[in-house]
Design an enzyme around this catalytic site. Structure first.
Site, short mmCIF file in Angstrom:
data_model
loop_
_atom_site.label_atom_id
_atom_site.label_comp_id
_atom_site.label_asym_id
_atom_site.label_seq_id
_atom_site.Cartn_x
_atom_site.Cartn_y
_atom_site.Cartn_z
N GLU A 60 0.83 -1.21 0.00
CA GLU A 60 0.00 0.00 0.00
C GLU A 60 0.86 1.26 0.00
O GLU A 60 0.55 2.23 -0.68
CB GLU A 60 -0.95 0.01 1.20
CG GLU A 60 -2.09 -1.01 1.11
CD GLU A 60 -1.70 -2.39 1.59
OE1 GLU A 60 -0.55 -2.57 2.04
OE2 GLU A 60 -2.55 -3.30 1.52
N HIS A 129 -11.05 -4.87 10.75
CA HIS A 129 -11.83 -4.78 9.51
C HIS A 129 -13.17 -4.08 9.73
O HIS A 129 -14.15 -4.40 9.05
CB HIS A 129 -12.10 -6.18 8.94
CG HIS A 129 -10.92 -6.87 8.32
ND1 HIS A 129 -9.90 -7.37 9.06
CD2 HIS A 129 -10.60 -7.13 7.04
CE1 HIS A 129 -8.99 -7.93 8.25
NE2 HIS A 129 -9.40 -7.80 7.02
#
Ligand SMILES: Cc1ncc(C[n+]2csc(CCOP(=O)(O)OP(=O)(O)O)c2C)c(N)n1
Ligand SMILES: [Mg+2]
Lengths: 325, 325
Positions: A60, A129
């Site tokens: 990322e 998450h």
């Protein structure tokens, strides 16, 4: 007119923008050949090839930093963080590079970067998450922060974000992905920074965005006796305070609802501004209602005790309307 | 049965438990007993077991999102693993973690991780502590080839080698990261060769051959325990199933002959055939093991189903203190 759900609408928006401007390209994990783990980027690889729909390694920091450089060189990257929780892995690239390069250079450059981030809670995906991290990006000067609540808005807002010349964080709640909505065949844009009044009313203003919109709509349905104005912000930065203040001026009561917890939140900021700019309009203390402040536990009963609900909205709304709990 | 043969029998049984675990967990998820993300370890059993057979109870293991097999290999209670996946108070993490966050600090099991590569630097920290405290413990950090492309991995390996920390970087190269095959993400498909850049020992290992996994890990773990520094082991293996319960990516990037080759090199098949060939076990004796496995799994599932949910009241009390602002 066609009925599309939010993922389809996003897919169409990206296709249209790539068709329109050959500087627009997509780069992130799994977005190319497979078409994205949520299928939001399907068809791009076949149509535009690998360079314009690039699958990256799980890097990322690497690919968002690359987006900053690509934008400096004149491209218009559209990137994706699979779950917003993982955005921590590229915070330097976003916060210290993307958000600041235009100012640091004495405004010699623009950074037309769009970062799509899927997020949400309630799906039993536990602490790493389930986070709503919009306020981080709202607090750093340099980003626009966009959070659609439905497929129609998602399409128009995403197209505007891709055409915008500053870094845009575009947040997509996974629990809103599959609700179909009528979408015109003709192209349309929705300007960034304009809220949408979903329902007019005289006694209470509810300001919300994202998943908060359907949650509040359910609550309002259960209160047919009350006259409630519901505002969907759509864009958090820039914030459409004009719409909010005009509404509070009319109703005198304000409830802000979002999935992020209330402390140090978007709601806190709205209250700050209403108090500073519209103190005299208020007939009751403004409230923020959000998920409980906690890392998200896995077990269903624990997670459910954390989440905002229509019942919770109703309770706060009734309190503001009647002054009793 | 000789001690050695007894051990072989146990090894086969443990791998069969791991395999059966993943088979039944999918049913349990479909029946609504297991929530959230579920990533299966099918086909990679020999890696975790080969490593963990060389560890003491108090050695540290860091796991991943695909961690059920790691937990079973480290000796976590099967019943409590099932209970965790069912969100129950008797689960290894009290129902707070779920599939991706199995923890058992008493057994040095320092958690799965929802962040790909998230454990790699953290594992370097327990290894640092072991050097600091001179406690003789070794740390094993599992991760897969996708994670190897996070910058964190490079930072951790450089520090670990620089300071000769007692850590094994156990890279399970299963050729896939979510929907993306590794040939699209690795400039050099041999991850173990990266060790050279850090002046660290790097070895490759047939990750589907338990005996080789045991042998290669033993050498590395012994070195680490003697204070001779870290090793990067690359286990060459194959992710047999789709990425997870919701992302079904088996239709793409899976040439039939490749799938067949790996099926022929299945770790349980390879090991059990070898045991039969060497006269350690007969086919009938293996059938008996399968029955034992079936019974143990059924008992563990029942334990999980019968276990209570964690208390919402205690949770709310705890978070009001822990997250106070
Ligand atoms: C930092 C981060 N990026 C992306 C993800 C989404 N994600 C979850 S698992 C996965 C693939 C991981 O691949 P690999 O490291 O090879 O592990 P494997 O699934 O093969 O065991 C991805 C991209 C994540 N969890 N964390
Ligand atoms: Mg992998």
């Amino acid at each position: 007119m066609k009925k599309l759900h939010m993922l389809d609408a996003i897919n169409v928006a990206i296709h249209e923008e790539m068709e329109r401007d050959d500087k627009v390209f997509v780069i992130a994990e799994d977005v190319g050949e497979y078409g994205g783990v949520w299928n939001a980027t399907r068809g791009l690889y076949e149509k535009y090839g690998a360079l314009r729909s690039m699958d990256t390694p799980i890097s990322e920091a690497g690919f968002t930093g690359l987006c900053v450089g690509a934008a400096m060189a004149g491209l218009r990257p559209v990137t994706e963080i699979m779950y917003m929780d993982f955005i921590t892995a590229c915070m330097d690239q976003l916060v210290n590079q993307a958000a600041k390069a235009d100012l640091m250079s004495g405004w010699q450059m623009e950074l037309p970067i769009t970062l799509r981030a899927q997020y949400g809670s309630g799906s039993r995906e536990a602490a790493q998450h389930s986070q709503s991290l919009e306020s981080w990006f709202c607090s750093v000067p340099g980003f626009k922060v966009i959070i659609p609540s439905n497929a129609y808005d998602a399409k128009g807002l995403l197209k505007s974000a891709i055409r915008d010349n500053t870094p845009c964080i575009f947040m997509e709640n996974r629990n809103l992905y599959y609700d179909p909505v009528e979408i015109p065949d003709e192209e349309y844009l929705i300007p960034l920074g304009k809220a949408s009044v979903k329902q007019e009313g005289n006694d209470l203003t509810i300001v919300t965005y994202g998943i908060g919109v359907p949650v509040c709509e359910k609550a309002i349905k259960k209160m047919p006796d009350a006259s409630i104005e519901l505002i969907d912000l759509r864009t958090i930065v820039p914030l459409d305070m004009e719409t909010v203040l005009n509404s509070v001026k009319k109703t005198g009561r304000l409830l802000i609802v979002h999935e992020a917890s209330a402390g140090f939140s978007v709601g806190s900021e709205i209250i700050r501004r209403v108090v500073e700019q519209g103190f005299d309009y208020l007939d009751a203390e403004p409230l923020v209602y959000g998920n409980l402040r906690t890392a998200m536990p896995f077990s269903a009963n624990l997670e459910d005790s954390v989440l905002i609900t229509p019942e919770g909205v109703e309770e706060k709304a009734r309190y503001l309307l009647t002054g009793v709990c | 049965m000789s001690k050695k043969n007894e051990q072989c029998r146990q090894n086969l049984k443990t791998m069969m438990i791991m395999r059966e675990f993943e088979r039944v967990i999918k049913d349990l998820a479909n029946e609504g007993f297991v929530d959230g993300a579920v990533h299966c370890y099918t086909g990679e059993e020999a890696c975790a077991l080969g490593v963990c057979l060389n560890l003491n109870d108090d050695d540290y293991v860091f796991s991943t999102h695909r961690g059920h097999g790691h937990a079973i290999a480290k000796g976590l209670d099967l019943k409590k693993i099932f209970a965790e996946l069912m969100g129950k108070a008797s689960g290894v993490s009290g129902g707070y973690g779920g599939s991706m966050h199995l923890f058992d600090t008493k057994l040095g099991f320092m958690g799965g991780n929802g962040i790909v590569g998230g454990g790699v630097t953290v594992a370097t920290g327990t290894a640092y502590a072991s050097k600091y405290l001179n406690d003789g413990k070794v740390t094993v950090c599992f991760f897969s080839e996708g994670a190897s492309n996070e910058g964190w991995c490079h930072e951790a390996m450089n520090m670990a080698s620089l300071w000769k920390l007692p850590i094994i970087f156990a890279c399970e190269n299963n050729l896939f990261a979510a929907t993306t095959p590794s040939y699209k993400t690795l400039a050099n498909p041999d991850i173990f060769e990266r060790a050279k850049a850090y002046d660290m020992v790097g070895v490759k290992c047939d990750g589907n051959d338990l005996d080789e996994c045991i042998k290669v890990s033993k050498k590395a773990i012994d070195r680490a325990r003697r204070g001779e520094g870290p090793t990067l082991i690359e286990f060459k293996t194959y992710r047999v199933e789709g990425h997870c319960r919701v992302i079904r990516d088996l239709e793409i990037f899976r040439p039939k002959d490749v799938v067949a080759w790996w099926a022929d090199h299945d770790p349980i098949k390879v090991y059990s055939e070898r045991l039969v060939e060497n006269g350690v076990l007969t086919k009938d004796e293996i059938a008996v093991i399968a029955k034992e496995v079936d019974a143990e799994i059924k008992e563990a599932i029942q334990f999980g189903k019968d276990a209570p949910r964690p208390s919402t009241e205690e949770f709310l009390k705890k978070i009001s203190e822990r997250y106070a602002i």
